[in-house]
Motif scaffolding. Structure first.
Motif, PDB file in Angstrom:
ATOM      1  N   LYS A 100      37.944  41.241  52.004  1.00 36.21           N
ATOM      2  CA  LYS A 100      37.479  41.958  50.811  1.00 36.21           C
ATOM      3  C   LYS A 100      37.941  41.228  49.553  1.00 36.21           C
ATOM      4  O   LYS A 100      37.172  41.061  48.600  1.00 36.21           O
ATOM      5  CB  LYS A 100      38.009  43.399  50.813  1.00 36.21           C
ATOM      6  CG  LYS A 100      37.232  44.287  51.751  1.00 36.21           C
ATOM      7  CD  LYS A 100      37.234  45.716  51.303  1.00 36.21           C
ATOM      8  CE  LYS A 100      36.241  46.496  52.160  1.00 36.21           C
ATOM      9  NZ  LYS A 100      36.705  47.812  52.502  1.00 36.21           N
ATOM     10  N   ALA A 101      39.194  40.793  49.528  1.00 32.33           N
ATOM     11  CA  ALA A 101      39.736  40.080  48.359  1.00 32.33           C
ATOM     12  C   ALA A 101      38.910  38.816  48.114  1.00 32.33           C
ATOM     13  O   ALA A 101      38.586  38.474  46.969  1.00 32.33           O
ATOM     14  CB  ALA A 101      41.199  39.735  48.594  1.00 32.33           C
ATOM     15  N   HIS A 102      38.525  38.142  49.215  1.00 30.16           N
ATOM     16  CA  HIS A 102      37.737  36.915  49.112  1.00 30.16           C
ATOM     17  C   HIS A 102      36.372  37.202  48.490  1.00 30.16           C
ATOM     18  O   HIS A 102      35.887  36.477  47.622  1.00 30.16           O
ATOM     19  CB  HIS A 102      37.598  36.310  50.517  1.00 30.16           C
ATOM     20  CG  HIS A 102      36.732  35.111  50.581  1.00 30.16           C
ATOM     21  ND1 HIS A 102      37.126  33.910  50.037  1.00 30.16           N
ATOM     22  CD2 HIS A 102      35.487  34.930  51.101  1.00 30.16           C
ATOM     23  CE1 HIS A 102      36.154  33.042  50.225  1.00 30.16           C
ATOM     24  NE2 HIS A 102      35.154  33.613  50.880  1.00 30.16           N
ATOM     25  N   LYS A 103      35.751  38.316  48.918  1.00 30.25           N
ATOM     26  CA  LYS A 103      34.428  38.699  48.401  1.00 30.25           C
ATOM     27  C   LYS A 103      34.516  39.025  46.909  1.00 30.25           C
ATOM     28  O   LYS A 103      33.647  38.660  46.122  1.00 30.25           O
ATOM     29  CB  LYS A 103      33.885  39.922  49.164  1.00 30.25           C
ATOM     30  CG  LYS A 103      33.437  39.593  50.558  1.00 30.25           C
ATOM     31  CD  LYS A 103      32.093  38.897  50.517  1.00 30.25           C
ATOM     32  CE  LYS A 103      31.876  38.074  51.767  1.00 30.25           C
ATOM     33  NZ  LYS A 103      30.895  37.039  51.689  1.00 30.25           N
ATOM     34  N   VAL A 104      35.589  39.752  46.521  1.00 31.73           N
ATOM     35  CA  VAL A 104      35.767  40.109  45.111  1.00 31.73           C
ATOM     36  C   VAL A 104      35.907  38.830  44.279  1.00 31.73           C
ATOM     37  O   VAL A 104      35.297  38.671  43.225  1.00 31.73           O
ATOM     38  CB  VAL A 104      37.016  41.026  44.923  1.00 31.73           C
ATOM     39  CG1 VAL A 104      37.366  41.196  43.451  1.00 31.73           C
ATOM     40  CG2 VAL A 104      36.780  42.374  45.582  1.00 31.73           C
ATOM     41  N   GLN A 105      36.668  37.872  44.809  1.00 31.84           N
ATOM     42  CA  GLN A 105      36.887  36.607  44.122  1.00 31.84           C
ATOM     43  C   GLN A 105      35.567  35.849  43.965  1.00 31.84           C
ATOM     44  O   GLN A 105      35.251  35.327  42.897  1.00 31.84           O
ATOM     45  CB  GLN A 105      37.849  35.760  44.945  1.00 31.84           C
ATOM     46  CG  GLN A 105      38.963  35.187  44.101  1.00 31.84           C
ATOM     47  CD  GLN A 105      39.942  34.419  44.978  1.00 31.84           C
ATOM     48  OE1 GLN A 105      39.589  33.940  46.056  1.00 31.84           O
ATOM     49  NE2 GLN A 105      41.160  34.311  44.502  1.00 31.84           N
ATOM     50  N   GLY A 107      32.555  37.119  43.915  1.00 36.04           N
ATOM     51  CA  GLY A 107      31.740  37.841  42.932  1.00 36.04           C
ATOM     52  C   GLY A 107      32.191  37.506  41.521  1.00 36.04           C
ATOM     53  O   GLY A 107      31.353  37.217  40.639  1.00 36.04           O
ATOM     54  N   ALA A 108      33.509  37.509  41.308  1.00 38.82           N
ATOM     55  CA  ALA A 108      34.056  37.229  39.976  1.00 38.82           C
ATOM     56  C   ALA A 108      33.687  35.817  39.545  1.00 38.82           C
ATOM     57  O   ALA A 108      33.373  35.563  38.379  1.00 38.82           O
ATOM     58  CB  ALA A 108      35.572  37.421  40.000  1.00 38.82           C
ATOM     59  N   ARG A 109      33.695  34.882  40.519  1.00 40.88           N
ATOM     60  CA  ARG A 109      33.347  33.493  40.212  1.00 40.88           C
ATOM     61  C   ARG A 109      31.892  33.394  39.796  1.00 40.88           C
ATOM     62  O   ARG A 109      31.541  32.724  38.819  1.00 40.88           O
ATOM     63  CB  ARG A 109      33.599  32.628  41.444  1.00 40.88           C
ATOM     64  CG  ARG A 109      34.730  31.714  41.177  1.00 40.88           C
ATOM     65  CD  ARG A 109      34.982  30.627  42.150  1.00 40.88           C
ATOM     66  NE  ARG A 109      36.428  30.586  42.311  1.00 40.88           N
ATOM     67  CZ  ARG A 109      37.061  30.878  43.421  1.00 40.88           C
ATOM     68  NH1 ARG A 109      36.400  31.193  44.501  1.00 40.88           N
ATOM     69  NH2 ARG A 109      38.361  30.828  43.483  1.00 40.88           N
ATOM     70  N   MET A 110      30.998  34.120  40.548  1.00 40.13           N
ATOM     71  CA  MET A 110      29.565  34.091  40.242  1.00 40.13           C
ATOM     72  C   MET A 110      29.295  34.634  38.853  1.00 40.13           C
ATOM     73  O   MET A 110      28.398  34.193  38.149  1.00 40.13           O
ATOM     74  CB  MET A 110      28.795  34.904  41.289  1.00 40.13           C
ATOM     75  CG  MET A 110      28.399  34.044  42.492  1.00 40.13           C
ATOM     76  SD  MET A 110      27.794  35.063  43.837  1.00 40.13           S
ATOM     77  CE  MET A 110      26.395  35.850  43.077  1.00 40.13           C
ATOM     78  N   LEU A 111      30.099  35.629  38.451  1.00 42.38           N
ATOM     79  CA  LEU A 111      29.916  36.230  37.123  1.00 42.38           C
ATOM     80  C   LEU A 111      30.617  35.414  36.029  1.00 42.38           C
ATOM     81  O   LEU A 111      30.633  35.787  34.861  1.00 42.38           O
ATOM     82  CB  LEU A 111      30.454  37.673  37.115  1.00 42.38           C
ATOM     83  CG  LEU A 111      29.694  38.670  38.004  1.00 42.38           C
ATOM     84  CD1 LEU A 111      30.454  39.983  38.095  1.00 42.38           C
ATOM     85  CD2 LEU A 111      28.291  38.918  37.442  1.00 42.38           C
ATOM     86  N   GLY A 112      31.250  34.316  36.443  1.00 40.68           N
ATOM     87  CA  GLY A 112      31.932  33.459  35.475  1.00 40.68           C
ATOM     88  C   GLY A 112      33.246  34.046  34.976  1.00 40.68           C
ATOM     89  O   GLY A 112      33.759  33.645  33.930  1.00 40.68           O
ATOM     90  N   LEU A 113      33.776  35.026  35.703  1.00 38.98           N
ATOM     91  CA  LEU A 113      35.034  35.649  35.262  1.00 38.98           C
ATOM     92  C   LEU A 113      36.255  34.850  35.724  1.00 38.98           C
ATOM     93  O   LEU A 113      37.361  35.072  35.249  1.00 38.98           O
ATOM     94  CB  LEU A 113      35.144  37.085  35.806  1.00 38.98           C
ATOM     95  CG  LEU A 113      34.038  38.039  35.357  1.00 38.98           C
ATOM     96  CD1 LEU A 113      34.118  39.361  36.107  1.00 38.98           C
ATOM     97  CD2 LEU A 113      34.154  38.279  33.856  1.00 38.98           C
ATOM     98  N   LEU A 114      36.062  33.944  36.673  1.00 40.47           N
ATOM     99  CA  LEU A 114      37.208  33.141  37.171  1.00 40.47           C
ATOM    100  C   LEU A 114      36.954  31.661  36.948  1.00 40.47           C
ATOM    101  O   LEU A 114      35.818  31.193  37.088  1.00 40.47           O
ATOM    102  CB  LEU A 114      37.404  33.381  38.678  1.00 40.47           C
ATOM    103  CG  LEU A 114      38.197  34.605  39.101  1.00 40.47           C
ATOM    104  CD1 LEU A 114      38.296  34.646  40.625  1.00 40.47           C
ATOM    105  CD2 LEU A 114      39.606  34.618  38.515  1.00 40.47           C
TER     106      LEU A 114
END
Ligand SMILES: NC(=O)C1=CN([C@@H]2O[C@H](COP(=O)(O)OP(=O)(O)OC[C@H]3O[C@@H](n4cnc5c(N)ncnc54)[C@H](OP(=O)(O)O)[C@@H]3O)[C@@H](O)[C@H]2O)C=CC1
Ligand SMILES: CC1=C(/C=C/C(C)=C/C=C/C(C)=C/C=O)C(C)(C)CCC1
Length: 318
Positions: A304-309, A311-318
């Protein structure tokens, strides 16, 4: 500033390969990497992963840690024999009941994991002493601190590395040379597959049925679950090593997997050994289903943590 010269052993796969590529790709170009392996016919995977760094910041050389001549030839081929950072990574595993293992197999493990390290250090330490600088990093293991069932010989070889380094440390400190033991828990590389496959081919007629059952039906099953829920990637471990070698004052011990810190700390919490031994025994033989449920939960949380990461990368948040 001139790049630091790094020599890594065992770069045909796994941690050695990932580390060599990571250091060669350093944006600040702080390293020149000699990525070594005993068998150059296996160099393709590294060549591919190295990409444009090949023959620039990364050079592949032959080195067998079990052969003094091969070590000497490799070090002699490096300009000025200069090795600023030696990373002793080459290693082999061995699992199973000792009565089913030959002395030759056991000696091969020590010759690689322990005497391999000794041979390498003997070759580079005098030059480091003359320069009064350098860093020697060992890819040890949590099994250098805590034995695990059916890993008797492998754990002993890593304990040997740890004892050797604890003793050598005082000399290296005097000569301003850093020494670090990196202690990973399970890492998903060919290591697990190779030891597992060898174990599957093993002949268990030399042991009793109860031991064979403990190994095949408890140990092998448990370790599969442990690797798939707690296993790190070789890139993870490479990131830890990068952190260790770029520190101003690198520490002596560095564990890469937080989950194992309490496992190894049990020994110090109860020096008579009861706590650690009891826990492992009960986990494997009395509470196996609880252990599997916990490992499964950890696996889910990590996924789950990997999926959240992601998603955050795709949204440019990371
Ligand atoms: N995977 C794990 O769970 C853990 C591994 N470690 C340690 O990490 C290190 C790297 O293992 P890992 O990347 O996982 O495993 P791999 O099997 O992927 O890599 C091991 C490397 O060591 C090389 N090697 C073996 N014998 C020699 C030799 N005589 N001379 C030179 N190279 C040799 C292998 O070469 P070849 O391809 O020719 O066999 C290979 O390149 C080992 O020291 C291991 O003990 C520590 C903790 C956990
Ligand atoms: C955590 C744990 C287990 C397994 C640990 C393993 C399998 C660790 C492997 C480490 C490796 C491969 C290190 C390499 O150097 C047991 C004993 C099954 C049960 C008790 C808890």
């Amino acid at each position: 500033m001139d790049p630091l010269i790094v020599l890594i052993t065992g770069c045909s796969s796994g941690i050695g390969l990932s580390l060599a590529v990571k250091l060669a790709n350093d944006e600040q170009k702080r390293f020149k990497v000699y990525a070594t392996m005993r068998n150059l016919t296996k160099k393709e995977a590294l060549e591919e992963a190295a990409g444009t760094t090949l023959n620039h910041t990364l050079e592949i050389k032959k080195l067998d840690v079990c052969c003094e001549r091969s070590i000497k030839e490799c070090v002699e081929s490096i300009p000025g024999r200069r090795v600023d950072i030696l990373i002793n990574n080459a290693g082999v595993g061995l699992i199973g009941p000792i009565e089913c293992q030959s002395l030759e197999e056991m000696q091969r493990v020590f010759d690689t994991n322990f005497f391999g390290v000794v041979r390498m250090i003997k070759e580079v330490l005098p030059d480091m002493k003359k320069r009064r600088s350098g860093h020697i990093v060992m890819i040890s293991s949590v099994m250098g601190l805590q034995g695990i069932m059916f890993n008797d010989i492998y754990a002993a070889s890593k304990f040997a590395v740890e004892g050797f380094c604890e003793s050598l440390l005082y000399q290296t400190m005097k000569f301003n040379i850093f020494l670090t033991l990196v202690e990973p828990g399970p890492v998903v590389t060919e290591f697990e597959m190779k030891t597992h496959e060898e174990a599957m081919r093993g002949d268990y007629s030399k042991t009793d049925r109860e031991t064979a059952d403990m190994f095949m039906n408890h140990y092998l099953k448990n370790t599969r679950a442990v690797f798939s829920s707690l296993g790190q990637t070789p890139e993870d471990v490479a990131e830890h090593v990068l952190h260790v070698i770029t520190k101003k004052k690198p520490q002596f011990r560095h564990q890469t997997n937080q989950v194992y810190t309490p496992v190894t700390a049990l020994k110090h919490a109860d020096p008579r050994g009861g706590l650690a031994n009891d826990l492992f025994y009960k986990l494997v033989f009395q509470h196996a289903s609880l252990m599997h449920a916990s490992l499964h939960a950890i696996k889910l949380i990590r996924w789950k943590a990997h999926k959240v990461q992601q998603g955050a990368r795709m949204l440019g948040l990371l």
